[in-house]
Scaffold this active site. Structure first.
Site, mmCIF file in Angstrom:
data_model
loop_
_atom_site.group_PDB
_atom_site.id
_atom_site.type_symbol
_atom_site.label_atom_id
_atom_site.label_comp_id
_atom_site.label_asym_id
_atom_site.label_seq_id
_atom_site.Cartn_x
_atom_site.Cartn_y
_atom_site.Cartn_z
ATOM 1 N N PRO A 2 -3.233 62.187 -103.825
ATOM 2 C CA PRO A 2 -2.937 63.223 -102.824
ATOM 3 C C PRO A 2 -3.673 64.527 -103.146
ATOM 4 O O PRO A 2 -3.767 64.911 -104.301
ATOM 5 C CB PRO A 2 -1.429 63.424 -102.945
ATOM 6 C CG PRO A 2 -0.911 62.313 -103.761
ATOM 7 C CD PRO A 2 -2.049 61.759 -104.551
ATOM 8 N N GLU A 3 -4.200 65.164 -102.115
ATOM 9 C CA GLU A 3 -4.868 66.454 -102.267
ATOM 10 C C GLU A 3 -3.998 67.506 -101.585
ATOM 11 O O GLU A 3 -2.868 67.209 -101.186
ATOM 12 C CB GLU A 3 -6.285 66.365 -101.676
ATOM 13 C CG GLU A 3 -7.090 65.246 -102.336
ATOM 14 C CD GLU A 3 -8.504 65.089 -101.788
ATOM 15 O OE1 GLU A 3 -9.072 66.062 -101.267
ATOM 16 O OE2 GLU A 3 -9.032 63.970 -101.876
#
Ligand SMILES: [Zn+2]
Length: 263
Positions: A2-3
């Site tokens: 996840p960013e």
């Protein structure tokens, strides 16, 4: 992994926890807790949540006794659940909250981290926030100049400079700004920094609006994957010019780009 947009989405899904107390903790995989489960229990038991915020790729619970910073890494996910919901197969950590709720962290691959930091401390190694007033074209230009010959792709991934971008959004930003991922940071002009800064804000805003990119089994629910221009599209035609997209390895990370659109 996840960013920023996926972590922001996860953080927003937790709802308003302001005023809730951290009553107790269960650590099923203690190695994910820094500095240690004992210190966590000593410092944070009974703490009242003052604010919940994202910082880089961390979800931060600011309390009256210090900061609980959670990094989901590869496969971590966080949810607020009623106490009666049973633990999941991959539940690693639980913080029991007031109001018969719990904050549950599931993480199949166990790369996630829960960190305790004393009141007022910032998370080490997390740089400027994209949506902060500090993130300007001038700041980016000065920062990239200091990094000499390091390639731009690696610099955009360096969380201690600008935080929040990972492999997906750094590729998308470079494409939108029309800059080759291997270009040395020090060779980027002020006008290109302006294009990069605008691309970072536009792409992250769009991705947050679409609840992030659903890229594997670990993270679902977003629809930004339908809007990606280059990431995951190596060998396919560029959506701008039709040239087949190429992929290059820079600093151990793969970057997809268009050799015609990106100089
Ligand atoms: Zn192109």
């Amino acid at each position: 992994m996840p960013e920023l947009p996926e972590v922001e989405t996860m953080m927003r899904s937790l709802g308003d926890l302001k005023g809730d107390a951290l009553l107790s903790f269960d650590f099923f995989w203690p190695r994910q807790v820094e500095p240690s489960p004992a210190i966590f229990k000593e410092k944070l038991t009974g703490a009242i949540i003052k604010e919940i915020k994202r910082r880089g790729k961390y979800i931060c619970l600011f309390t009256d006794k210090g900061l609980l910073a959670i990094h989901p890494r590869m496969s971590g996910s966080l949810a607020v659940l009623p106490e009666e919901v049973p633990l999941g197969k991959h539940t690693r950590l639980v913080a029991h909250l007031s109001g018969s709720k719990k904050l549950q962290f599931d993480d199949a691959r166990k790369f996630g981290r829960w960190k305790f930091l004393p009141p007022g401390a910032d998370i080490p190694g997390v740089g400027v926030e994209p949506f902060s007033p500090q993130f300007t074209a001038e700041w980016l230009y000065d920062t990239l100049k200091e990094q000499k010959k390091k390639p731009l792709k690696a610099l955009l991934l360096d969380q201690s400079l600008l935080c929040g971008l990972g492999n997906i959004y750094s590729d998308e930003v470079l494409f939108a700004a029309g800059i080759h991922p291997a270009r040395p940071g020090s060779a980027v002009t002020i006008n290109e920094c302006k294009a990069l800064q605008e691309a970072v804000l536009a792409i992250l805003s769009k991705a947050i609006e679409l609840k992030g990119t659903s890229f594997d089994w670990a993270y679902g629910g977003g629809s930004m994957q339908n809007n990606l221009m280059v990431y995951g599209r190596a060998g396919k035609p560029c959506k701008n010019c039709g040239t087949l997209l190429e992929s290059v390895k820079i600093g151990g990370r793969r970057s997809v780009f268009c050799q015609k659109c990106q100089k």
